[in-house]
Design a protein around this motif. Sequence first.
Motif, PDB file in Angstrom:
ATOM      1  N   LEU A 190       0.818  -1.206   0.000  1.00 49.94           N
ATOM      2  CA  LEU A 190       0.000   0.000   0.000  1.00 49.94           C
ATOM      3  C   LEU A 190       0.857   1.264   0.000  1.00 49.94           C
ATOM      4  CD1 LEU A 190      -3.157   0.657   0.275  1.00 49.94           C
ATOM      5  CD2 LEU A 190      -2.560   1.339   2.597  1.00 49.94           C
ATOM      6  N   ARG A 191       2.004   1.238   0.693  1.00 55.13           N
ATOM      7  CA  ARG A 191       2.779   2.471   0.820  1.00 55.13           C
ATOM      8  C   ARG A 191       3.298   2.987  -0.526  1.00 55.13           C
ATOM      9  NH1 ARG A 191       6.237  -1.482   2.929  1.00 55.13           N
ATOM     10  NH2 ARG A 191       8.320  -1.620   2.001  1.00 55.13           N
ATOM     11  N   PHE A 192       3.340   2.113  -1.534  1.00 54.30           N
ATOM     12  CA  PHE A 192       3.716   2.547  -2.884  1.00 54.30           C
ATOM     13  C   PHE A 192       2.498   2.722  -3.792  1.00 54.30           C
ATOM     14  CE2 PHE A 192       7.855   0.779  -1.580  1.00 54.30           C
ATOM     15  CZ  PHE A 192       8.666   1.860  -1.910  1.00 54.30           C
ATOM     16  N   GLY A 193       1.306   2.652  -3.209  1.00 48.15           N
ATOM     17  CA  GLY A 193       0.092   2.919  -3.977  1.00 48.15           C
ATOM     18  C   GLY A 193      -0.611   1.698  -4.508  1.00 48.15           C
ATOM     19  N   ALA A 194      -0.103   0.489  -4.255  1.00 50.56           N
ATOM     20  CA  ALA A 194      -0.776  -0.723  -4.724  1.00 50.56           C
ATOM     21  C   ALA A 194      -2.029  -0.963  -3.886  1.00 50.56           C
ATOM     22  CB  ALA A 194       0.162  -1.923  -4.625  1.00 50.56           C
ATOM     23  N   ASN A 195      -3.095  -1.393  -4.536  1.00 48.61           N
ATOM     24  CA  ASN A 195      -4.352  -1.605  -3.808  1.00 48.61           C
ATOM     25  C   ASN A 195      -5.123  -2.824  -4.311  1.00 48.61           C
ATOM     26  OD1 ASN A 195      -5.612  -0.695  -6.234  1.00 48.61           O
ATOM     27  ND2 ASN A 195      -5.522   1.432  -5.507  1.00 48.61           N
ATOM     28  N   SER A 196      -4.397  -3.820  -4.802  1.00 46.45           N
ATOM     29  CA  SER A 196      -5.021  -5.041  -5.298  1.00 46.45           C
ATOM     30  C   SER A 196      -5.535  -5.887  -4.133  1.00 46.45           C
ATOM     31  CB  SER A 196      -4.015  -5.856  -6.108  1.00 46.45           C
ATOM     32  OG  SER A 196      -2.948  -6.268  -5.269  1.00 46.45           O
ATOM     33  N   LYS A 197      -6.251  -6.945  -4.453  1.00 47.02           N
ATOM     34  CA  LYS A 197      -6.770  -7.851  -3.427  1.00 47.02           C
ATOM     35  C   LYS A 197      -5.634  -8.426  -2.587  1.00 47.02           C
ATOM     36  CE  LYS A 197      -9.746 -11.907  -2.770  1.00 47.02           C
ATOM     37  NZ  LYS A 197      -8.805 -12.624  -1.861  1.00 47.02           N
TER      38      LYS A 197
END
Length: 475
Positions: A190-197
Amino acid sequence: MSQINTLFSQPLKVINIGTSTFKKDLDLQQTEAVQYDWRPPAGGNLELIEALDRFMEDPKVQAANEEAIKRIKDAHPFLIDIDHAKNVIPGMHEKKILHSGPPIAWENMCGPVKGAIIGAVMYEGLAEDEAAAIQLIEKGEIEFGPANEHQAVGPMAGIISPSMPVHVIENRTHGNRAYCTVNEGLGKVLRFGANSKEVLDRLKWIETVFAPALRKALAITDGIDLKSITSQALHMGDECHNRNKAATSLFYREIIDYFLQTDLTADELREVVGFIKNNEHYFLNLSMPASKSALDAAHGIPHSTVVTTMARNGVEFGIRVSGLGEKEWFTAPANFVKGLFFPGYTEDDAAPDLGDSTITETMGIGGFAMGGSPAIVQFVGGDVEDAIAYSEQMYEITVGENTNYSIPTLNFRGGAFGIDIRKVIETNILPVINTGMAHKEAGVGQVGAGIVHPPKACFDQAMIRFKELYEEETS
């Protein structure tokens, strides 16, 4: 005349002051020359020079700064608990999300921060998918705030949402607390912007499995002494920002026996202990709030020119100063990090400087302690000599030396700490920061690491504001 003729018949040894163009010409002629990069104090800005003349030797400022560094040095942070952000962070509520850096509106945020916020909205169950999350945000349903204004810090995008577990750090010297999320590890995070399942499932595991287990272990302790771990790790090759191998190992050694005393099953124990063991950056999310708790104790001292916050949001770099307002930020466009890129990536892929992890440099570790962490140059670029030179240079812009965090390669000299806006402006030397580089697009992740400096404009603004606030008292 004979003396002049003698002079020109001897080999020249030239000191070139100012522009390096002349030295390049001398180099082409194979003439020995040394470049001296001199610039006038305050860059020749008369308003800043007047401010320096007024406050450089001011006894009130000197006394305030000595008090500030005393508070920072005396601070003693302990990890005492882990809990949901909404239960412990001041000002948090069900629809508030904290981010790294100075204040910024949704429409101005960079890609990784937007991606991480979208992920946090879905993680909280406020939206089922990315489109619904964006719609909710654009309707103004979500309130944003800088983590630093809520006694908290976060790496890279720095996102903290209400249900996320946060480490609770208590500065037992001064009684204040600081908070930070659990480091997710490497890969899509998340801290790099990933928001997958995959990312959201990991966050839920941290919330529902890891955090309750760690809380059980911490309940048995009298707190884990983070100051002691940091001090030891600095003698073992860490600088406690981008290199945390020793610090994470020391934390693992401290906490493992307490995990063994809990009622966790063998499978649960293996899973939660393995999470720390296999995550070399786990201690970063303890080093940051430990530093935050010390620096917050030094904020709000009238007449102090010591910097208590440096943070960036991928668009702007911001600082706060002890003797100025609680929410008074001095900002300028964030610089791009210069360093080593992972295979397949170039400068065109990188976002500007991002994250709250510069709280470590503000504390006097991280980039300030690179001289004691020679292996870091393999990550950020340069030579060991460069790392030592950076650490030595930081003494020129700081108030004191922190003997709690000494640097072995500098003959165990206490690390430079207490960044002084006056000295930054007088010397034209900017704090050094070593940091990772995030891809400009959400979710791609880290693309490299290197060295970056804050924009000088932040310090100029702060000095002018300091002059406005205090000049009547000294006139």
